[in-house]
Design a protein around this motif. Structure first.
Motif, PDB file in Angstrom:
ATOM      1  N   UNK A  58       0.830  -1.203   0.000  1.00  0.00           N
ATOM      2  CA  UNK A  58       0.000   0.000   0.000  1.00  0.00           C
ATOM      3  C   UNK A  58       0.865   1.253   0.000  1.00  0.00           C
ATOM      4  N   UNK A  59       1.896   1.250   0.818  1.00  0.00           N
ATOM      5  CA  UNK A  59       2.810   2.393   0.882  1.00  0.00           C
ATOM      6  C   UNK A  59       3.485   2.631  -0.468  1.00  0.00           C
ATOM      7  N   UNK A  60       3.942   1.559  -1.070  1.00  0.00           N
ATOM      8  CA  UNK A  60       4.662   1.684  -2.344  1.00  0.00           C
ATOM      9  C   UNK A  60       3.753   2.207  -3.453  1.00  0.00           C
ATOM     10  N   UNK A  61       2.555   1.667  -3.536  1.00  0.00           N
ATOM     11  CA  UNK A  61       1.633   2.063  -4.603  1.00  0.00           C
ATOM     12  C   UNK A  61       1.018   3.429  -4.327  1.00  0.00           C
ATOM     13  N   UNK A  62       0.736   3.718  -3.050  1.00  0.00           N
ATOM     14  CA  UNK A  62       0.103   4.990  -2.708  1.00  0.00           C
ATOM     15  C   UNK A  62       1.035   6.179  -2.785  1.00  0.00           C
ATOM     16  N   UNK A  63       2.326   5.942  -2.703  1.00  0.00           N
ATOM     17  CA  UNK A  63       3.291   7.046  -2.665  1.00  0.00           C
ATOM     18  C   UNK A  63       3.624   7.610  -4.041  1.00  0.00           C
ATOM     19  N   UNK A  64       3.201   6.926  -5.092  1.00  0.00           N
ATOM     20  CA  UNK A  64       3.524   7.413  -6.429  1.00  0.00           C
ATOM     21  C   UNK A  64       2.554   6.886  -7.459  1.00  0.00           C
ATOM     22  N   UNK A  65       2.894   7.038  -8.716  1.00  0.00           N
ATOM     23  CA  UNK A  65       2.074   6.488  -9.789  1.00  0.00           C
ATOM     24  C   UNK A  65       2.241   4.971  -9.817  1.00  0.00           C
ATOM     25  N   UNK A  81      -6.665   1.366  -6.110  1.00  0.00           N
ATOM     26  CA  UNK A  81      -5.307   0.832  -6.208  1.00  0.00           C
ATOM     27  C   UNK A  81      -4.765   0.363  -4.865  1.00  0.00           C
ATOM     28  N   UNK A  82      -5.138   1.036  -3.756  1.00  0.00           N
ATOM     29  CA  UNK A  82      -4.615   0.645  -2.453  1.00  0.00           C
ATOM     30  C   UNK A  82      -5.175  -0.704  -2.024  1.00  0.00           C
ATOM     31  N   UNK A  83      -6.459  -0.917  -2.274  1.00  0.00           N
ATOM     32  CA  UNK A  83      -7.068  -2.208  -1.963  1.00  0.00           C
ATOM     33  C   UNK A  83      -6.437  -3.316  -2.790  1.00  0.00           C
TER      34      UNK A  83
END
Length: 464
Positions: free
Chosen positions: A113-120, A333-335
């Motif tokens: 979640x951190x990786x995907x939420x922090x950028x595109x 995307x986070x889910x």
């Protein structure tokens, strides 16, 4: 009359002690708050506090001392800025606690979640082709590999999964369901209501306690679209009860050219009997029995984020994917990031080691007793008496009703347990526990080791 005039004069004196809005905003300490909270929010807060003070003065109170105002403003701003959705410590022993957010995410899921939420991200982009892709592809391969299904789609919860399946495939037609399975789960979610909203028509068959295969076959008409099995995940029937097996229902449905839709609810991918629990229907078993579509949750026994999963025959899942409601019910995307990471734990055979839900279910009593004993010793060092007490943990979340796991509880006896429990819930990190016979009970099964220090700090703050 003179007494009344004197009272009015006293109130007026108190009113005159109230500072002007502009004067407060010019105070250096208040001006600093504007840098943290913004001019508009601080100004609004000042006006609200002054209005509240006028009401209090009218009721007979005194005006705050002038030097108290910066602290009052700061406290009010801090309270207003505290999120209402906050982390809590779940010491109740209910593993999948619906009111406390159900399943805890694994470290891998949080990292994803951190990786995907922090950028595109490649949410709807095919990196290999350099063209538009589909968000539905991210979990499909893993779900099919784990369950044996031909295809899969993820929506935002199991209620949405059931709604989409019925709306896309059964709208305007009959769906046959046993009377014993017309369930209601938490929040007033009722299967008959979902059927009605989807546009499908409910046909009840059998009786409350006994439904035979012939009840289904005799109810089939030219308007019938499907037979639906609904797992009674939050209650169980015992005694004089009968229900055809899923394989029998599937055979009957296919004989009459109907679909078999299986709503499993909790979504177990592991065998619960290995941990001393009653058998919970497994997703893989439903696929093997020939169900056309199977729906289940992502945040119960599967141990991931809130999601509704639909797996089954490829041509049916593709119809769901193309249905207009699929866009309204899709996940973000986070889910998807958390869900894919959760599925990878199963794929590697590491679910029990990596997923908090299964770590808690599998935790041995000896380990729980050792942790509870450590808590007891820490409290005793600070003069707080506590006892160890054998108890039971629950799976919760509408799964395995009536089934419990043995545990060891930390028990604190107190003359006013409700007051102590309320104080624990008001701590910086709120603690939620159980109360039984004037004892506050804390179950280590649902308290991750990294939360132990925070739990003990809260207990000492309240009890010392």
């Amino acid at each position: 009359m003179s007494a009344m005039n004197e009272a009015i004069s006293e109130r007026q004196t108190e009113y005159r002690k109230l500072p002007a809005v502009d004067a407060l905003l010019r105070e250096p300490a208040v001006a600093l708050l504007m840098g943290d909270y913004g001019d508009e929010l601080v100004t609004e807060c000042v006006r609200d506090l002054l209005a509240a003070s006028r009401q209090q003065i009218a009721a007979g109170a005194s005006a705050p001392d002038v030097e108290c105002w910066p602290a009052l403003i700061h406290a009010q701003l801090a309270a207003q800025s505290t999120p209402s959705l906050r982390p809590v410590i779940n010491a109740t022993g209910i593993i999948v606690h619906t009111n406390l957010g159900r399943a805890l995410l694994s470290a891998a899921a949080l990292k994803a979640v951190q990786a995907v939420g922090a950028g595109y991200s490649s949410l709807e982009y095919d990196l290999a082709a350099g063209a538009r892709g589909s968000r539905h592809d991210h979990a499909r391969r893993l779900l099919c590999a784990l369950t044996g299904a031909e295809d899969a789609i993820v929506v935002n919860n199991n209620a949405a999964a059931v709604y989409l399946a019925l709306g896309a495939l059964c709208q305007g037609r009959e769906v046959l369901i046993s009377r014993s399975q017309l369930v209601e789960i938490g929040g007033g979610f009722r299967i008959p209501d979902v059927l009605r909203q989807s546009g499908a028509r409910l046909v009840e068959v059998g009786t409350t306690n006994r439904t035979h295969l012939r009840d289904f076959t005799l109810a089939v008409t030219a308007e019938s679209a499907a037979i639906m099995r609904v797992h009674s995940s939050n209650f169980k029937q015992i005694g004089f009860v009968t229900m055809p097996s899923l394989a029998e229902l599937t055979a009957a449905a296919h004989k009459h050219d109907l679909l078999l839709i299986d709503d499993l609810g909790s979504g177990a991918l592991l065998d619960t009997t290995r941990y001393g629990l009653a058998p919970e229907p497994m997703v893989q078993q439903s696929v093997a029995a020939g169900a056309d579509l199977i729906t289940f949750s992502g945040d119960k026994l599967l141990g991931g984020p809130q999601a509704g999963i639909i797996i089954g025959r490829a041509e049916l899942v593709e119809r769901l994917r193309r249905h207009p409601m699929a866009r309204a019910l899709r996940v973000d995307k986070l889910t998807l990031a958390a869900f894919e990471a959760t599925l990878h734990s199963y794929r590697r055979g590491r679910a029990v080691q990596e997923l908090p839900v299964w770590q808690m279910i599998a935790a041995p009593v000896a380990a729980l007793q050792a942790r509870a004993s450590g808590w007891q010793a820490r409290l005793a060092d600070q003069g707080v008496a506590a006892q160890l007490q054998a108890g039971e943990s629950a799976v919760g979340g509408g799964a395995l009703p009536g089934e419990t796991l043995p545990t060891m509880l930390l028990a604190i006896e107190h003359a006013a347990p409700d007051r102590i429990a309320a104080a624990l819930r008001s701590q910086p990190t709120p603690v939620v526990c159980r109360i039984q016979q004037d004892r506050l009970l804390f179950d280590p099964r649902t308290v991750p080791p990294e939360q132990e220090e925070t739990l003990l700090t809260a207990l000492l703050a309240v009890l010392q």
